[in-house]
Design a protein around this motif. Structure first.
Motif, short mmCIF file in Angstrom:
data_model
loop_
_atom_site.label_atom_id
_atom_site.label_comp_id
_atom_site.label_asym_id
_atom_site.label_seq_id
_atom_site.Cartn_x
_atom_site.Cartn_y
_atom_site.Cartn_z
N GLU A 447 -8.60 -20.04 11.29
CA GLU A 447 -7.61 -20.50 12.12
C GLU A 447 -8.24 -20.45 13.72
OE1 GLU A 447 -3.18 -18.57 13.61
OE2 GLU A 447 -4.71 -17.23 12.68
N VAL A 448 -9.25 -19.69 14.05
CA VAL A 448 -10.06 -19.65 15.20
C VAL A 448 -10.96 -20.85 15.27
CG1 VAL A 448 -11.01 -18.58 16.96
CG2 VAL A 448 -9.63 -17.26 15.44
N GLU A 449 -11.44 -21.20 14.28
CA GLU A 449 -12.22 -22.43 14.18
C GLU A 449 -11.45 -23.59 14.62
OE1 GLU A 449 -15.42 -20.35 10.95
OE2 GLU A 449 -14.12 -21.85 10.44
N GLU A 450 -10.38 -23.60 14.03
CA GLU A 450 -9.66 -24.69 14.12
C GLU A 450 -9.24 -25.13 15.43
OE1 GLU A 450 -5.25 -26.24 12.67
OE2 GLU A 450 -6.71 -25.94 11.07
N VAL A 451 -8.90 -24.17 16.03
CA VAL A 451 -8.52 -24.25 17.76
C VAL A 451 -9.66 -24.39 18.26
CG1 VAL A 451 -7.85 -23.02 19.67
CG2 VAL A 451 -6.60 -22.78 17.39
N LEU A 452 -11.07 -23.95 18.23
CA LEU A 452 -12.10 -24.16 18.91
C LEU A 452 -12.60 -25.63 18.80
CD1 LEU A 452 -14.15 -20.94 18.28
CD2 LEU A 452 -13.40 -21.79 20.57
N ARG A 453 -12.56 -26.09 17.39
CA ARG A 453 -12.94 -27.51 17.09
C ARG A 453 -12.23 -28.45 17.73
NH1 ARG A 453 -13.73 -26.00 10.90
NH2 ARG A 453 -15.57 -24.66 11.31
N ALA A 454 -11.12 -28.10 18.03
CA ALA A 454 -9.98 -29.06 18.72
C ALA A 454 -10.52 -29.27 20.24
CB ALA A 454 -8.57 -28.70 18.41
N TYR A 455 -10.95 -28.60 20.80
CA TYR A 455 -11.47 -28.41 22.40
C TYR A 455 -12.26 -29.89 22.37
CZ TYR A 455 -11.86 -27.07 27.08
OH TYR A 455 -11.48 -26.93 28.62
N GLY A 457 -15.27 -31.76 23.64
CA GLY A 457 -16.54 -31.57 23.78
C GLY A 457 -17.15 -30.67 22.79
N VAL A 458 -16.32 -30.02 21.81
CA VAL A 458 -16.88 -29.19 20.90
C VAL A 458 -17.31 -29.80 19.78
CG1 VAL A 458 -16.31 -27.21 19.23
CG2 VAL A 458 -15.64 -27.22 21.88
N LEU A 459 -18.42 -29.93 19.33
CA LEU A 459 -18.85 -30.65 18.15
C LEU A 459 -18.40 -29.90 16.93
CD1 LEU A 459 -20.47 -33.32 17.31
CD2 LEU A 459 -22.58 -31.87 17.20
N ASP A 460 -18.87 -28.42 16.93
CA ASP A 460 -18.69 -27.97 15.57
C ASP A 460 -18.50 -26.51 15.97
OD1 ASP A 460 -17.98 -27.28 13.07
OD2 ASP A 460 -20.07 -27.85 12.12
N ALA A 461 -18.01 -25.45 15.18
CA ALA A 461 -17.86 -24.16 15.44
C ALA A 461 -17.56 -23.24 14.10
CB ALA A 461 -16.62 -23.75 16.43
N LEU A 462 -18.09 -21.96 14.18
CA LEU A 462 -17.92 -20.92 13.20
C LEU A 462 -17.47 -19.78 13.70
CD1 LEU A 462 -20.58 -21.81 10.70
CD2 LEU A 462 -18.57 -22.61 10.53
#
Length: 535
Positions: A447-455, A457-462
């Motif tokens: 759930e948190v990864e989805e929010v981060l990746r939507a920002y 400039g963010v290419l990917d996040a775990l």
């Protein structure tokens, strides 16, 4: 109703459309007739060597296998033929992840104990130090254009097919097994044992046919080709390819030896006028979106993109729908243990975030005592009844834990947490093994990864948990940025707080050059936890 074997279905299709192209991989095209003949010969060759069943299913426990096993260390080319040929011989095809290190492959083979190994020549060179494994009496080498020498003692596939010209008496059974080794993202892989009669119905568009005429009628008219972009060594790719093949469709297979290249993928889809294309999550979606932004492709024949095996960020789904407004995005949900068990269909202006459950799909209460009903206010466990695997190969305890009997029904519990919406659809929260318990609150990292990746400039996040004296565990994000982007921890924390409860926002953000993913596109959480601990 009559259960069918996969080999028998392929032969039935070949009876009525022998000249229809079944698979295309690079320069190789195989018709249904070609594959029926090639797999017959491979089965004869194996059977003549004494390969097959040594104990029938009714003599065995759920976790036991009475058949010889053949490990497949293969790229996509001829992979379906290898699987079908093994099944026709009553031996168990076992997928091996060629992205593993030689040590990891050696450990997997020591666990599976295959009597034979089929391998593409370039992969034989990669794993030469661990092949043949102790249990293997036979090595079959498949030409893939590599200059690498054959492994000592190996026979070529072509020679095996010549030797298999003489028919052997082989009476196959729907009880014969297909084994899928799990990816091992949070632990060592396990061999999931499926009866082929069950996996055909649950994950390959199959059914219990009363007569062969039903199959002949089903495949009389084919639609546009399907394109399996991902490796068939993974369950998601295998199910996609066989769902098409066993419905008489032409299936385009990605040339996995060359690696994933978005331009090649889109040019292939354009050249073959592909109707449906399948991929694995953000690892595929993000590069495809970037490529669609750079060049124009004629993908007017494309009506759907299926994605599964890993999450696909809504921003990438939205971008695909902007570039290809005629398509439906089909988010598939399942696992090696559950099979294909749910789908969410999104179209331009109408994106879905829940899954429609297939037959047998269930949610088990948190205490494992009952099944949840639509609208129940509880987060439980994703489960499935009906046509499910027998168990884990040679693992009594893990089989008992993952495949228990609840309220008189044998089920498989996936390890994913979910709830049932009032409309009966599944809302997925993520794997319980990836839940972070912080300050008495549970945070589902996806759930948190989805929010981060939507920002932007963010290419990917775990997102992972890290030990904390204050919180027990704290939420930590590993974030990779686009080359031209400069973001701060404070900005990303504030962004998360806008969309999530404050306790879910990362306590720390670790910027990395690239987020590491496994060969199937799934997140490498073991790497992520080590990186978070070092920071």
């Amino acid at each position: 109703m009559s259960e069918w074997t996969i080999g028998a279905v392929v032969d039935a299709i070949a009876e009525v459309v022998p000249d229809r192209v079944m698979t295309i991989c690079g320069e190789r095209s195989s018709t249904f007739g070609d594959t029926a003949e090639r797999t017959r010969r491979l089965a004869n060759f194996l059977a003549a060597g004494g390969f097959g069943v040594h104990r029938e299913r009714d003599e065995l426990q759920q976790w036991e296998c009475g058949q010889d096993r053949v490990a497949l260390i293969m790229h996509n080319d001829l992979y379906p033929d290898a699987v079908i040929g093994c099944l026709k011989a009553r031996v168990v095809p076992v997928n091996v992840n060629y992205h593993y290190t030689p040590r990891e492959v050696a450990e997997l083979l020591a666990y599976v104990k295959p009597r034979a190994v089929m391998y593409h020549r370039s992969l034989g060179a990669k794993f030469a130090d661990v092949l043949p494994c102790e249990s293997a009496e036979l090595l079959v080498s498949i030409d893939d254009g590599s200059d690498a020498p054959m492994l000592a003692g190996a026979i070529t596939l072509d020679d095996a097919l010549v030797a298999g010209e003489v028919d052997q008496p082989i009476a196959t059974s729907p009880d014969d097994l297909l084994m899928i080794c799990t990816g091992g993202t949070t632990g060592r892989p396990k061999g999931v044992m499926w009866r082929q009669g069950d996996i055909y119905v649950s994950s390959m568009n199959g059914a219990d046919h009363d007569a062969v005429g039903e199959i002949h009628q089903k495949v009389a008219h084919a639609g546009p080709p399907w394109f399996a972009v991902s490796p068939l060594m993974h369950a998601a790719g295998l199910w996609t390819a066989f769902s098409a093949v066993l419905c008489g469709q032409t299936t385009v297979l990605s040339e996995t030896k060359l690696g994933f290249d978005p331009r090649t993928v889109l040019r292939t889809a354009q050249r073959h006028r592909v109707g449906l294309m399948t991929m694995v999550g953000d690892a595929y979606a993000a590069p495809l979106v970037e490529e669609l932004g750079r060049r124009t492709y004629d993908l007017s024949a494309l009506f759907a993109i299926g994605t599964g095996g890993a999450a696909t960020n809504p921003k990438h789904q939205a971008a695909l729908l902007e570039y290809l407004p005629q398509i439906t995005i089909i988010n598939g949900y399942g696992s090696s243990e559950t099979g294909n068990m749910g789908f969410g269909r999104s179209q331009r202006g109408d994106q879905k975030d829940t899954f429609e459950l297939r037959a047998g799909g269930l949610v088990l209460s948190e205490d494992y005592t009952r099944f949840l009903h639509p609208g129940d206010d509880e987060i439980g466990w994703v489960a499935r009844g009906g046509r499910i695997p027998l168990g884990y190969f040679n693992d009594r305890d893990a089989t008992a834990k993952t495949f228990p009997t609840v309220a008189g029904q044998r089920v498989v519990i996936s390890g994913d947490r979910a709830s049932i919406e009032p409309d009966g659809t599944l809302r997925l929260f993520g794997r319980d093994s990836l839940v972070v318990n912080t300050g008495g609150e549970k945070v589902f990292v996806e759930e948190v990864e989805e929010v981060l990746r939507a920002y932007p400039g963010v290419l990917d996040a775990l997102v992972v948990g890290r030990d904390s004296e204050r919180w027990g565990q704290e939420v930590v994000a590993l974030v990779a940025l686009r080359p031209d982007c400069a973001l701060t921890r404070e900005l990303l924390h504030a962004h998360c707080c806008e969309h999530l409860a404050r306790f879910k926002a990362p306590k720390d953000v670790v910027f990395v050059d690239a987020v590491r993913r496994l060969g199937n596109g799934k997140a490498d959480y073991r790497w992520a936890k080590l990186e978070a601990a070092r920071a």
